[in-house]
Motif scaffolding. Structure first.
Motif, short mmCIF file in Angstrom:
data_model
loop_
_atom_site.label_atom_id
_atom_site.label_comp_id
_atom_site.label_asym_id
_atom_site.label_seq_id
_atom_site.Cartn_x
_atom_site.Cartn_y
_atom_site.Cartn_z
N TYR A 186 41.18 32.73 51.67
CA TYR A 186 41.49 33.58 52.83
C TYR A 186 40.91 33.05 54.15
O TYR A 186 41.58 33.09 55.18
CB TYR A 186 41.02 35.00 52.54
CG TYR A 186 41.39 36.03 53.57
CD1 TYR A 186 42.72 36.30 53.88
CD2 TYR A 186 40.40 36.75 54.26
CE1 TYR A 186 43.05 37.25 54.83
CE2 TYR A 186 40.73 37.71 55.20
CZ TYR A 186 42.04 37.95 55.48
OH TYR A 186 42.38 38.89 56.42
N GLY A 197 44.78 34.43 38.93
CA GLY A 197 45.74 35.53 39.11
C GLY A 197 46.85 35.51 38.08
O GLY A 197 47.17 36.54 37.47
N ALA A 228 49.99 41.51 44.58
CA ALA A 228 49.19 40.44 45.20
C ALA A 228 49.76 39.07 44.87
O ALA A 228 49.84 38.19 45.74
CB ALA A 228 47.74 40.55 44.74
N VAL A 243 39.95 37.71 42.84
CA VAL A 243 39.75 38.32 44.17
C VAL A 243 38.64 37.62 44.95
O VAL A 243 38.74 37.48 46.18
CB VAL A 243 39.49 39.85 44.10
CG1 VAL A 243 40.70 40.59 43.59
CG2 VAL A 243 38.25 40.18 43.29
N ALA A 255 44.87 44.06 45.94
CA ALA A 255 44.42 43.18 44.86
C ALA A 255 43.10 43.65 44.25
O ALA A 255 42.86 43.47 43.05
CB ALA A 255 44.27 41.76 45.38
N TRP A 256 42.25 44.28 45.06
CA TRP A 256 40.93 44.71 44.58
C TRP A 256 41.02 45.89 43.62
O TRP A 256 40.03 46.20 42.94
CB TRP A 256 40.02 45.05 45.77
CG TRP A 256 39.61 43.82 46.54
CD1 TRP A 256 40.37 43.15 47.47
CD2 TRP A 256 38.39 43.09 46.44
NE1 TRP A 256 39.68 42.07 47.94
CE2 TRP A 256 38.46 42.01 47.34
CE3 TRP A 256 37.23 43.25 45.68
CZ2 TRP A 256 37.43 41.09 47.49
CZ3 TRP A 256 36.20 42.34 45.83
CH2 TRP A 256 36.30 41.28 46.73
N GLY A 260 51.39 36.65 47.53
CA GLY A 260 50.65 35.40 47.67
C GLY A 260 51.57 34.20 47.55
O GLY A 260 51.52 33.26 48.37
N TRP A 277 48.69 44.00 52.88
CA TRP A 277 48.70 44.81 51.66
C TRP A 277 47.98 44.07 50.53
O TRP A 277 47.13 44.61 49.86
CB TRP A 277 50.15 45.13 51.25
CG TRP A 277 50.26 46.23 50.23
CD1 TRP A 277 49.28 47.11 49.87
CD2 TRP A 277 51.41 46.57 49.46
NE1 TRP A 277 49.75 47.98 48.91
CE2 TRP A 277 51.05 47.67 48.65
CE3 TRP A 277 52.70 46.07 49.38
CZ2 TRP A 277 51.94 48.27 47.77
CZ3 TRP A 277 53.59 46.67 48.51
CH2 TRP A 277 53.22 47.75 47.71
N LYS A 278 48.34 42.80 50.39
CA LYS A 278 47.79 41.98 49.30
C LYS A 278 46.26 41.92 49.34
O LYS A 278 45.61 42.04 48.31
CB LYS A 278 48.39 40.58 49.40
CG LYS A 278 47.71 39.50 48.58
CD LYS A 278 48.26 38.14 48.98
CE LYS A 278 47.32 37.01 48.54
NZ LYS A 278 47.09 36.92 47.12
N GLU A 279 45.71 41.73 50.53
CA GLU A 279 44.26 41.50 50.62
C GLU A 279 43.46 42.74 50.21
O GLU A 279 42.28 42.62 49.87
CB GLU A 279 43.88 41.03 52.03
CG GLU A 279 43.95 42.10 53.10
CD GLU A 279 43.75 41.54 54.50
OE1 GLU A 279 44.12 40.39 54.76
OE2 GLU A 279 43.24 42.30 55.35
N HIS A 280 44.09 43.92 50.26
CA HIS A 280 43.38 45.14 49.84
C HIS A 280 43.79 45.60 48.44
O HIS A 280 42.95 45.93 47.62
CB HIS A 280 43.61 46.26 50.86
CG HIS A 280 43.00 45.96 52.19
ND1 HIS A 280 43.74 45.83 53.33
CD2 HIS A 280 41.72 45.74 52.54
CE1 HIS A 280 42.94 45.55 54.34
NE2 HIS A 280 41.71 45.47 53.89
#
Lengths: 190, 115
Positions: free
Chosen positions: A75, A18, A163, A67, A118-119, A167, A113-116
């Motif tokens: 995760y 990242g 992200a 990711v 980031a993609w 994180g 928010w981050k988990e989506h």
């Protein structure tokens, strides 16, 4: 000085892939602005086109690694469910955050928010790499394409930054820990 | 979908811009698909359970996999249709950016929770 395997993977995901991706984004933006603007009169060589292609493909690889390691390695440790009656939630970061009103938003807003978001980074940068592979140095002759690619790279930077910031903050409030211990350096005894 | 984009003359370069437009529009579609799948997974228990492709990762695995498959499929189809043409790039760019921004905003939980 020691590290657990889980925190090592968190470092590889967050700082290794990242963080490096965020640094690389600034390079891509500079390269796209410097070499491919209409105002730049210097003719681009085949090497310039090759450099952009390799750079963006490497960035895509970094984004995907970030990711994928995040979603499939780190995760699951973050969202692990504690056995009933567990009092110490230190090994269950999501539950630890949700257990207190002062930290729950780090999960309900930050991680959600981050988990989506980031993609969006690999989507945008893979598109940019695809366009670079297709057009190479000829991208300079397609100003609209170049501007759009630049815009998508900006969005990928923003997505990766969101992200990355969440994180880091989430890992500060509820670190992902556990697994076997790796001894790095033996400290001096006082 | 392609017919309305075929009559625009190519740019000064010999290479048509259709392949680039296909990549750009597909990225916008992928971004919106990701947000829509995430919202569906949040709102519907049945959809959420359907999205558990990997138990340790949970619904995130299915949401992201489905969005990536849709994005790559859209890219493949659009590329096959547009690769040798020039298209109305301004229009494609505007649509792609709108989809991307919408997808970006819809991943933000306070906005996603409005649905």
């Amino acid at each position: 000085m020691e590290l657990t395997t889980r925190s090592l993977w968190t470092l590889i995901h967050g700082i290794g892939f990242g963080g490096l991706y965020l640094l690389a984004c600034s390079g891509a933006l500079v390269e796209l602005c410097r070499c491919y603007t209409a105002g730049n009169q210097t003719p681009l060589t085949e090497d310039d086109g090759r450099f952009l292609r390799i750079y963006l493909v490497a960035m895509s690889a970094l984004a995907w690694l970030a990711v994928l390691t995040g979603a499939y390695i780190v995760y699951p440790w973050y969202r692990a469910t504690p056995p009933p009656g567990t009092a110490n939630l230190a090994a269950f970061p999501q539950r630890l955050l949700l257990a207190s009103p002062s930290t729950s938003a780090w999960h309900s807003i930050g991680m959600e928010w981050k988990e989506h978001v980031a993609w969006l980074a690999p989507i945008c940068i893979t598109m940019a790499a695809g366009v670079a592979l297709q057009y190479g140095r000829n991208l300079k002759d397609h100003p609209q394409l170049r501007r759009t690619v630049l815009g998508f790279v900006w969005i990928s930077l923003l997505a990766a930054a969101i992200a990355g910031v969440f994180g880091a903050m989430i890992n500060k409030s509820a670190p992902v820990n556990g697994g076997s211990v790796i001894h790095i350096v033996q400290g001096e005894q006082k | 979908m392609s017919a309305q984009y075929t009559s625009v003359p190519a740019t000064s370069a010999a290479q048509p811009d259709g392949a680039g437009a296909a990549a750009i529009l597909a990225a916008g579609i992928g971004a919106l698909a990701l947000a829509v799948f995430a919202i569906l997974g949040d709102q519907s228990t049945a959809f959420k359970n359907l999205m558990i492709f990997s138990k340790p990762t949970g619904p995130l695995s299915g949401v992201t996999t489905c969005a990536m498959v849709l994005w790559l499929a859209a890219w493949g189809v659009l590329h096959a249709r547009w690769r040798s043409r020039s298209v109305d790039l301004a229009r494609v760019n505007a649509i792609a950016f709108a989809l991307l921004i919408l997808g970006f905003l819809l991943t933000f939980p306070p906005i996603a929770d409005l649905f």
